[in-house]
Design an enzyme around this catalytic site. Structure first.
Site, PDB file in Angstrom:
ATOM      1  N   GLY A  24       0.826  -1.197   0.000  1.00 14.94           N
ATOM      2  CA  GLY A  24       0.000   0.000   0.000  1.00 14.94           C
ATOM      3  C   GLY A  24       0.867   1.257   0.000  1.00 14.94           C
ATOM      4  O   GLY A  24       2.067   1.207   0.278  1.00 14.94           O
ATOM      5  N   CYS A  25       0.229   2.369  -0.325  1.00 12.35           N
ATOM      6  CA  CYS A  25       0.973   3.628  -0.426  1.00 12.35           C
ATOM      7  C   CYS A  25       1.502   4.083   0.931  1.00 12.35           C
ATOM      8  O   CYS A  25       2.703   4.358   1.082  1.00 12.35           O
ATOM      9  CB  CYS A  25       0.097   4.701  -1.078  1.00 12.35           C
ATOM     10  SG  CYS A  25      -1.584   4.789  -0.414  1.00 12.35           S
ATOM     11  N   TYR A  26       0.637   4.161   1.931  1.00 16.32           N
ATOM     12  CA  TYR A  26       1.112   4.564   3.262  1.00 16.32           C
ATOM     13  C   TYR A  26       2.151   3.578   3.810  1.00 16.32           C
ATOM     14  O   TYR A  26       3.198   3.998   4.318  1.00 16.32           O
ATOM     15  CB  TYR A  26      -0.059   4.655   4.236  1.00 16.32           C
ATOM     16  CG  TYR A  26      -0.964   5.867   4.138  1.00 16.32           C
ATOM     17  CD1 TYR A  26      -0.468   7.168   4.178  1.00 16.32           C
ATOM     18  CD2 TYR A  26      -2.352   5.706   4.078  1.00 16.32           C
ATOM     19  CE1 TYR A  26      -1.327   8.266   4.146  1.00 16.32           C
ATOM     20  CE2 TYR A  26      -3.205   6.801   4.049  1.00 16.32           C
ATOM     21  CZ  TYR A  26      -2.687   8.080   4.084  1.00 16.32           C
ATOM     22  OH  TYR A  26      -3.538   9.161   4.065  1.00 16.32           O
ATOM     23  N   PRO A  27       1.889   2.255   3.752  1.00 16.42           N
ATOM     24  CA  PRO A  27       2.872   1.320   4.297  1.00 16.42           C
ATOM     25  C   PRO A  27       4.253   1.418   3.630  1.00 16.42           C
ATOM     26  O   PRO A  27       5.275   1.192   4.272  1.00 16.42           O
ATOM     27  CB  PRO A  27       2.244  -0.057   4.041  1.00 16.42           C
ATOM     28  CG  PRO A  27       0.772   0.215   4.046  1.00 16.42           C
ATOM     29  CD  PRO A  27       0.628   1.560   3.393  1.00 16.42           C
ATOM     30  N   THR A  28       4.286   1.775   2.339  1.00 18.51           N
ATOM     31  CA  THR A  28       5.591   1.864   1.667  1.00 18.51           C
ATOM     32  C   THR A  28       6.502   2.859   2.390  1.00 18.51           C
ATOM     33  O   THR A  28       7.669   2.561   2.676  1.00 18.51           O
ATOM     34  CB  THR A  28       5.393   2.263   0.187  1.00 18.51           C
ATOM     35  OG1 THR A  28       4.722   1.187  -0.466  1.00 18.51           O
ATOM     36  CG2 THR A  28       6.712   2.537  -0.513  1.00 18.51           C
TER      37      THR A  28
END
Ligand SMILES: NC(=O)c1ccc[n+]([C@@H]2O[C@H](COP(=O)([O-])OP(=O)(O)OC[C@H]3O[C@@H](n4cnc5c(N)ncnc54)[C@H](OP(=O)(O)O)[C@@H]3O)[C@@H](O)[C@H]2O)c1
Length: 344
Positions: A153-157
């Site tokens: 996901g974008c945030y987890p990256t």
């Protein structure tokens, strides 16, 4: 944009397939969900990738309309075409990717390699068995030759790429809370119409959402950072794209921001998609429209217990989605990580 060490995109077939630094015959690829925000970006990147041939990019609602790939209009999603490519990118709504994967697997034919941008097969989803989690800079050995990649996901990256080296180096005091305050542009919510995402609701405003430490991205963050007590609070930024993540990182005695920066240096030096900005926090305008993640760390004054302020910035559609997906494609085939992505 020129890509360092990459051959001219116009003549991929002229090079030898045995040399990993030059493309051989182009690999046929396709995109399901090509008219969504991530699908548009994946289509754009694949259209200029030196080693692939984009066969289709799908949309039901925009069938026949031009896509970002020159000369390749959107086509309706077609299971036969999907099964015929070598790599299939899934840029679909939550749940739809799992349904497509199920259908391809039960068709009786060998399914294509899949790079799934949805959360359907990520760690914590319950469907992660057999999928390589494509946190690119950490997963390259597992990505080589992979048949199925769950793109992060974008945030987890941003959270994982900033924290993993620090946890590995023993800098983090995992007994205390690590607080992530994050903000994303509106494309993070996808392209479907929603009243709360209308211009008049979002413009000149700034608000928290998904509060209570229950955002679904916490599943994959916790799976990769099992010992860390994470508090993740997202906000909606009134801009089209981009993410900033400001992390109050509890550190062990005698650990300072320079130790944090040294750990990143040791892990990420030479990584084309990671830009270390030093003793400051990165801003959106350094990353929007690129496939870069920017990281910085600064000291915190006057706090009772030792802590460092970490900042991550990335484009949710770039390194947070399409850019990392293309890096993962490159890793599957052993191609240079910067092929097809924007990291200059
Ligand atoms: N947006 C981000 O910043 C971001 C970042 C990382 C990961 N992701 C994840 O990536 C996935 C896609 O996100 P997005 O923001 O690109 O979504 P989106 O803008 O809503 O796009 C969804 C796409 O899927 C197509 N589609 C919808 N239902 C379909 C179905 N049943 N069969 C085939 N195609 C279908 C849509 O086009 P038609 O309806 O015209 O067919 C559209 O092209 C999501 O799972 C999201 O969680 C998003």
């Amino acid at each position: 944009m020129d890509l360092p060490d990459s051959p001219p995109a116009s003549d991929p077939a002229s090079a030898s397939a045995s040399d990993p630094d030059t493309p051989g015959s182009p690999i046929p690829v396709g995109v399901l969900g090509g008219s969504g925000y991530t699908g548009l970006e994946v289509t754009r990147l694949l259209a200029r990738h030196p080693a692939v041939e984009l066969r289709f990019t799908s949309s039901r609602s925009e069938k026949g309309a031009p896509s970002p790939a020159p000369g390749l209009p959107f086509t309706a999603p077609d299971p036969v075409a999907a099964a015929e490519v070598e790599v299939l990118f899934l840029c679909l709504p939550h749940g739809e990717a799992a349904a497509w994967v199920e259908a391809l697997r039960s068709s009786g034919k060998k399914p294509p390699r899949i790079i799934d941008l949805t959360a359907d097969h990520r760690p914590g989803s319950g469907r992660e068995a057999g999928a390589v989690y494509g946190l690119n800079e950490w997963s390259r050995p597992q990505l080589a030759g992979a048949e199925f990649v769950a793109n992060p996901g974008c945030y987890p990256t941003g959270v994982l790429l900033s924290l993993l080296p620090l946890v590995d180096a023993g800098l983090v005091d995992v007994e205390r809370l690590t607080v992530v305050s994050a903000a994303s542009g509106v494309t993070g919510a996808g392209r479907s119409a929603r009243t709360d995402l209308l211009f008049a609701e979002v413009a000149n405003n700034f608000r928290a959402y998904g509060w209570g430490n229950r955002h679904r991205h916490l599943l994959e963050m916790r799976a990769l950072l099992p010992g860390v007590d994470l508090l993740f609070q997202p906000h909606l930024l009134p801009v089209p794209r981009g993410i900033t993540e400001t992390i109050v990182l509890p550190v062990r005695e005698c650990v300072d921001a320079s130790a944090v920066r040294s750990s990143w240096d040791a892990r990420y030096s030479g990584e084309p998609a990671i830009r270390l900005v030093g003793d400051r926090l990165p801003a959106l305008d350094e990353v929007v429209g690129t496939d870069l993640l920017a990281l910085g760390a600064v000291e915190l004054q006057d706090v009772r217990e030792p802590a460092v302020l970490v900042g991550a910035a990335l484009d949710n559609l770039g390194k947070g989605a399409a850019g990392q997906a293309v890096q993962n494609l490159n890793a599957i085939y052993g191609w240079p990580t910067e092929w097809g992505i924007r990291c200059a």
